[in-house]
Design a protein around this motif. Structure first.
Motif, PDB file in Angstrom:
ATOM      1  N   ILE A 222       0.862  -1.180   0.000  1.00 39.09           N
ATOM      2  CA  ILE A 222       0.000   0.000   0.000  1.00 39.09           C
ATOM      3  C   ILE A 222       0.895   1.225   0.000  1.00 39.09           C
ATOM      4  O   ILE A 222       1.903   1.285   0.726  1.00 39.09           O
ATOM      5  N   ALA A 223       0.553   2.212  -0.807  1.00 41.89           N
ATOM      6  CA  ALA A 223       1.387   3.409  -0.929  1.00 41.89           C
ATOM      7  C   ALA A 223       1.291   4.235   0.352  1.00 41.89           C
ATOM      8  O   ALA A 223       0.235   4.266   1.002  1.00 41.89           O
ATOM      9  N   PRO A 224       2.376   4.900   0.718  1.00 38.80           N
ATOM     10  CA  PRO A 224       2.346   5.656   1.981  1.00 38.80           C
ATOM     11  C   PRO A 224       1.263   6.736   2.000  1.00 38.80           C
ATOM     12  O   PRO A 224       0.675   6.979   3.055  1.00 38.80           O
ATOM     13  N   HIS A 225       1.014   7.359   0.853  1.00 42.46           N
ATOM     14  CA  HIS A 225       0.030   8.442   0.907  1.00 42.46           C
ATOM     15  C   HIS A 225      -1.380   7.899   1.109  1.00 42.46           C
ATOM     16  O   HIS A 225      -2.250   8.591   1.630  1.00 42.46           O
ATOM     17  N   VAL A 226      -1.605   6.656   0.722  1.00 41.92           N
ATOM     18  CA  VAL A 226      -2.915   6.051   0.981  1.00 41.92           C
ATOM     19  C   VAL A 226      -3.033   5.686   2.456  1.00 41.92           C
ATOM     20  O   VAL A 226      -4.075   5.914   3.091  1.00 41.92           O
TER      21      VAL A 226
ATOM     22  N   LEU B 198      -7.782  -5.996  -4.324  1.00 42.26           N
ATOM     23  CA  LEU B 198      -7.599  -7.252  -5.059  1.00 42.26           C
ATOM     24  C   LEU B 198      -8.906  -7.709  -5.706  1.00 42.26           C
ATOM     25  O   LEU B 198      -8.913  -8.233  -6.818  1.00 42.26           O
TER      26      LEU B 198
ATOM     27  N   ASP C 188     -11.026  -5.835  -6.821  1.00 41.84           N
ATOM     28  CA  ASP C 188     -11.233  -4.943  -7.965  1.00 41.84           C
ATOM     29  C   ASP C 188     -10.137  -5.128  -9.018  1.00 41.84           C
ATOM     30  O   ASP C 188      -9.973  -4.278  -9.897  1.00 41.84           O
TER      31      ASP C 188
ATOM     32  N   ARG D 128      -6.923  -4.970  -8.766  1.00 38.80           N
ATOM     33  CA  ARG D 128      -5.852  -3.981  -8.685  1.00 38.80           C
ATOM     34  C   ARG D 128      -4.768  -4.467  -7.744  1.00 38.80           C
ATOM     35  O   ARG D 128      -5.053  -5.279  -6.848  1.00 38.80           O
ATOM     36  N   TYR D 129      -3.585  -3.959  -7.926  1.00 37.11           N
ATOM     37  CA  TYR D 129      -2.457  -4.348  -7.078  1.00 37.11           C
ATOM     38  C   TYR D 129      -2.038  -3.186  -6.193  1.00 37.11           C
ATOM     39  O   TYR D 129      -0.944  -3.176  -5.661  1.00 37.11           O
ATOM     40  N   ASN D 130      -2.861  -2.213  -6.130  1.00 36.35           N
ATOM     41  CA  ASN D 130      -2.584  -1.093  -5.232  1.00 36.35           C
ATOM     42  C   ASN D 130      -3.899  -0.686  -4.568  1.00 36.35           C
ATOM     43  O   ASN D 130      -4.982  -0.872  -5.137  1.00 36.35           O
ATOM     44  N   VAL D 131      -3.752  -0.152  -3.376  1.00 34.80           N
ATOM     45  CA  VAL D 131      -4.927   0.277  -2.630  1.00 34.80           C
ATOM     46  C   VAL D 131      -5.233   1.726  -3.015  1.00 34.80           C
ATOM     47  O   VAL D 131      -4.338   2.571  -3.054  1.00 34.80           O
ATOM     48  N   ALA D 132      -6.491   1.983  -3.290  1.00 35.51           N
ATOM     49  CA  ALA D 132      -6.898   3.333  -3.673  1.00 35.51           C
ATOM     50  C   ALA D 132      -7.599   4.011  -2.503  1.00 35.51           C
ATOM     51  O   ALA D 132      -8.024   3.357  -1.546  1.00 35.51           O
ATOM     52  N   PHE D 133      -7.711   5.314  -2.626  1.00 32.92           N
ATOM     53  CA  PHE D 133      -8.463   6.053  -1.599  1.00 32.92           C
ATOM     54  C   PHE D 133      -9.901   5.536  -1.523  1.00 32.92           C
ATOM     55  O   PHE D 133     -10.493   5.492  -0.455  1.00 32.92           O
ATOM     56  N   GLU D 134     -10.378   5.168  -2.667  1.00 30.68           N
ATOM     57  CA  GLU D 134     -11.755   4.686  -2.713  1.00 30.68           C
ATOM     58  C   GLU D 134     -11.912   3.407  -1.897  1.00 30.68           C
ATOM     59  O   GLU D 134     -12.955   3.195  -1.260  1.00 30.68           O
TER      60      GLU D 134
END
Lengths: 556, 352
Positions: free
Chosen positions: B247-251, B298, B300, B302-308
């Motif tokens: 997960i990206a730090p900004h998320v 996952l 959805d 995707r391999y990254n977590v979104a704000f959504e």
């Protein structure tokens, strides 16, 4: 989700893709800020128009579009917008976040950038995530994803302001008339400044006022220099220019002998009487006709036979005339000449040749001194006449400006006066004849004009314009030590007369100094009012009323 | 009560420790996604509608947590758990909580039994908690003592009886239900125990179309049932995979800011929080949002977590972790209202 094997990026340079987005975002941001800030130059333009309708600023109306500073305003705005677009901090991460948010990439690009910096990310996810982000990013064209936006409301708002500004360019501006007035006034003031400069040059070159002493000449030049500088710097304020001229006039008047007219008249009468006694007119080119006439009289008396009855009669007649002239000299304030003529009369009666020679020399010197005084006063009067002429010219210019602007109509029955070109130093063709009574009335005739005439204060303007200039009261020093000495005949003194100082009493044929022409008194009062306003003696909120009051009283 | 074979302490520890189970296979994200799709399809054949309920329940199970379901009776909660159990081939038990339910009724007890030789010895009789999927029905009707035993098992994935600790089978997933009506004679769960639930899921009432479909399915000759599409080790592997998703730090920072803003003393908290929240969410709420966000991502593909994903997880992860004050109750402000406003008020990033 696609097969991971298909996630082989053709171009793995995510930074390159993001830079392309960043360029596009900068363009879009610049365009947005340009539209949002378009009201600023429009408002500035409108503001300038409004200011131009409140203050008489040049180049605001139709000339606005030709003003370099106006286009510089737009240029500055454009440069500011461009600098904002180019220099606004926009990192790749910010770009990625904006692209994610704008296109709905669900933080694919920003996560790809962030995960690139992280070491503990499983390789399986790192590769898949990066490939996923690149696939989504490549599928998007920056130009299509971020089209050039149009903000209707800000653009419409700025357009309305622009339209209003453009429209106001061609709307009548009440300040135009004022600016034209000021330009005309400035022109008139500059013309007078040039005349003052020419006069100053004449004085410097010695063409005029050569009779002045060096100190007097230097002081006069300094005053003229200050006046010229003040007129040159005047932005078109007629009142200020008139006040400057009036100030110099007052300074010159302080150096002006009020009895110069009487002295000049006395000198003319003395010359005529001595010429009649000698039966010989003085030479036409004589520098001092009075002294020449006296010398002719003394030469004629020397040639008479000593025991001749006719010679004795002529001597007696000459002695009476000299006594009369001595009394008149005392009345005009020249005691030296009076005493010298009395001594000459006494020597003539006594028949003492040595005493006669001494007395004749003293009388010649006194006459020379009197002539010198009159020449000095004449030089000052020349400058004074120029200042009065300039005042009249500026007054006339102000009247013409007002008439041309349709604000003031000419006074009924008031003839249009000649321009300032008709005024010459010492010119007093319209000088009223003295009608005052008194013992001196028949001895001091009114001036016949010319260089030696004494011009009553304020009469020059009236003479030049032909307009009625009423005499009104002006303060004057009633008891002054420099006033006239009145000699009352018949009193028992060593000269058969007694004297008393009565202050600046008017001479016969001269106007009462307490009554001055309105046009001159007005400027004295105006100058005093201006000075009071400058020194804040008058409250600021009342100063406009004072100016309006004097404007309404300004001589036509 | 479910009578599972009673393992010894040793073999129980070896076979049922979730994190210690090394038998779970390594799976790829693609397998994860396809398995989730299959499970959802199987549940969808039995359950009508309730897609959100199903998804959030699956997320809770895949995250290794427990869910608290709140809804009126008869909305298919039991059927949901049973269907999930069928789809993932896991054991299932249902415990109906009543005021006289004792802890031993849940965890089990030692009984004196005689062997073939006539020797008497204690033998542990496991309770219904020993199942992969447990439905704790109307958990608020039990006494706090019993609730506490249940919640301890949920938290520790083990029970201790007579000084012997027995690990529960993995995957272990509890779906507790709570009836918002008939609160008389109930024992509401304390906040500290509510915090142990990964999600609190509201069970909405079905729409008319869904009701028609429910009627058609349940009154026909054949009752639909789910087929097995996964198993326990697969669920554990999916859990491990989801946890490994980066997960990206900004998320993460956004999730942290979102959680921090639920605290009324936080300067960034909006007015509604300052007015109506007494205590904000605990760090467990952040953990739940992050982990659920990973699983949502996952799901959805995707391999990254979104704000959504974080926003999507915030409602079930935080609604039972906010303690509202009296004014909120008086004005009818719910935790869902506050969380929704927080999602609108808190910007994803601090940068413009």
């Amino acid at each position: 989700m696609n097969d991971p094997d298909s996630f082989v990026p053709r171009n793995d340079n995510l930074d390159q893709i993001l830079r392309a987005f960043r360029r596009r975002l900068r363009l879009v941001d610049g365009w947005l800020i340009a539209q949002r800030a378009l009201w600023i130059p429009a408002a500035a333009m409108l503001g300038i128009q409004m200011i131009g309708r409140l203050f008489p600023i040049g180049g605001i109306s139709t000339g606005l579009l030709r003003q370099p500073w106006f286009w510089a305003l737009f240029l500055a705005w454009g440069i500011a917008v461009m600098l904002y677009a180019l220099l606004k901090p926009l990192s790749l991460m910010q770009t990625a976040l904006r692209v994610d948010a704008s296109i709905g990439l669900k933080e694919r690009l920003s996560s790809a950038l962030a995960l690139r910096q992280m070491d503990d990310v499983p390789q399986m996810f790192r590769q898949r995530q990066r490939a996923d982000a690149l696939n989504h990013a490549r599928a998007i064209q920056p130009r299509e994803a971020f089209p050039i936006p149009w903000l209707r409301k800000p653009v419409a708002f700025a357009g309305a302001i622009f339209a209003l500004s453009i429209l106001s360019i061609w709307l009548p501006n009440p300040m135009d008339a004022i600016r034209q007035e000021r330009a005309a006034a400035k022109q008139a003031i500059l013309e007078e400044a040039q005349k003052i400069a020419a006069l100053k040059q004449q004085i410097e070159s010695g063409e005029t006022a050569e009779e002045l002493t060096p100190a007097q000449r230097e002081e006069l030049l300094r005053q003229l220099e200050a006046l010229e500088r003040a007129l040159q710097a005047n932005p078109g304020d007629l009142e200020q220019a008139l006040a400057d001229l009036n100030r110099l006039e007052q300074e010159l008047r302080q150096n002006l002998d009020p009895s110069v007219g009487a002295k000049q008249a006395y000198l003319d009468a003395l010359t005529e009487q001595l010429s009649r006694l000698s039966g010989k007119q003085p030479a036409a080119g004589s520098n001092n006709p009075a002294a020449t006439a006296l010398q002719d009289l003394l030469d004629g008396l020397d040639r008479l036979e000593a025991d001749s009855a006719s010679a004795e009669k002529q001597r007696q007649e000459a002695a009476r005339s000299l006594a009369q002239l001595a009394a008149q000299a005392s009345q005009v304030g020249d005691n030296n000449l009076s005493q010298a003529l009395s001594s000459l009369r006494q020597a003539l009666q006594d028949g003492d040749p040595q005493a006669m020679d001494a007395a004749a020399q003293a009388a010649q010197a006194a006459l020379q001194q009197l002539k010198q005084q009159l020449d000095n006063q004449q030089a000052i009067q020349g400058v004074l006449a120029q200042t009065q002429s300039s005042q009249q010219s500026l007054t006339q210019a102000g009247r013409q400006i007002a008439q041309s602007q349709g604000k003031n109509s000419p006074a009924a029955g008031q003839p249009a006066g000649p321009s300032s070109s008709g005024a010459s130093p010492g010119g007093a063709s319209g000088q009223p004849s003295g009608t005052g009574g008194g013992s001196m009335a028949n001895q001091l005739p009114p001036s016949t004009g010319g260089q030696t005439s004494v011009q009553p204060r304020g009469s020059a303007a009236a003479a030049q314009t032909g307009a009625f200039d009423p005499q009104i009261y002006a303060p004057w020093q009633r008891s002054s030590t420099s006033g006239e000495q009145l000699f009352i005949p018949g009193q028992d003194t060593n000269q058969g007369q007694t004297s008393t100082t009565e202050g600046q009493s008017p001479q016969a044929g001269l106007p009462n100094p307490a009554l001055m022409p309105y046009s001159q008194v007005f400027f004295q009062y105006l100058s005093a009012a201006n000075q009071a306003m400058q020194q804040n003696y008058i409250p600021a909120n009342l100063q406009d009323y004072v100016r309006l009051y004097f404007s309404s009283l300004e001589p036509k | 009560m479910n009578s599972n074979p009673i393992p010894t302490e040793t073999n129980v520890s070896a076979s049922m420790d979730p994190s210690r189970s090394h038998s779970s296979p390594e799976i790829t994200p693609e397998v994860f996604i396809s398995t989730v799709r299959q499970i959802e399809n199987q549940i969808g054949q039995v359950m009508v509608g309730q897609a959100e309920l199903v998804r959030q329940s699956l997320v809770t199970m895949l995250a290794g947590g427990n869910a608290l379901l709140e809804g009126v009776p008869g909305l298919g909660k039991t059927m949901l758990v049973r269907t999930i159990a069928q789809a993932v081939d896991c054991s299932f038990s249902r415990i109906q909580f009543t005021p006289d339910l004792m802890p031993s009724d849940i965890v089990g007890t030692n009984l004196i039994v005689e062997d073939e030789n006539g020797r008497r010895q204690f033998q542990f009789e496991s309770g219904p908690i020993f199942a992969n999927l447990v439905l704790a029905d109307e958990i608020n009707r039990a006494t706090p003592k019993t609730q506490s035993a249940m919640l301890e098992a949920m938290q520790e994935h083990s029970v201790t009886v007579a000084k012997a600790t027995r690990h529960l089978p993995e995957p272990f997933f509890v779906l507790a239900t709570q009836n918002p009506l008939e609160m008389e004679g109930t024992y509401p769960l304390p906040e500290a125990q509510l915090d142990r639930f990964f999600f609190k899921i509201n069970v909405p009432f079905p729409s008319v179309d869904e009701l028609v479909e429910i009627a058609n399915r349940t009154t026909a000759a054949e009752t639909p049932s789910a087929e097995k599409v996964a198993d326990g080790p697969t669920i554990l592997a999916m859990n491990a995979l989801a946890r490994a998703l980066p997960i990206a730090p900004h998320v993460t920072a956004f999730a942290a800011r979102l959680l921090k803003s639920t605290h009324p003393d936080d300067p960034q908290s909006p007015k509604i929080v300052r007015d109506f929240v007494r205590y904000g969410a605990s760090p467990r709420g952040l953990q739940a949002m992050i982990l659920a966000g990973k699983i949502f991502a996952l799901m959805d593909e995707r391999y990254n977590v979104a704000f959504e994903d974080i926003r999507q997880a915030s409602l079930p992860a935080l609604r039972h972790r906010l303690i509202l004050n009296f004014e909120a109750q008086a004005e009818g402000i719910s935790a869902d209202n506050i969380i929704q406003q927080l999602n609108e008020a808190i910007p994803p990033t601090n940068t413009p």
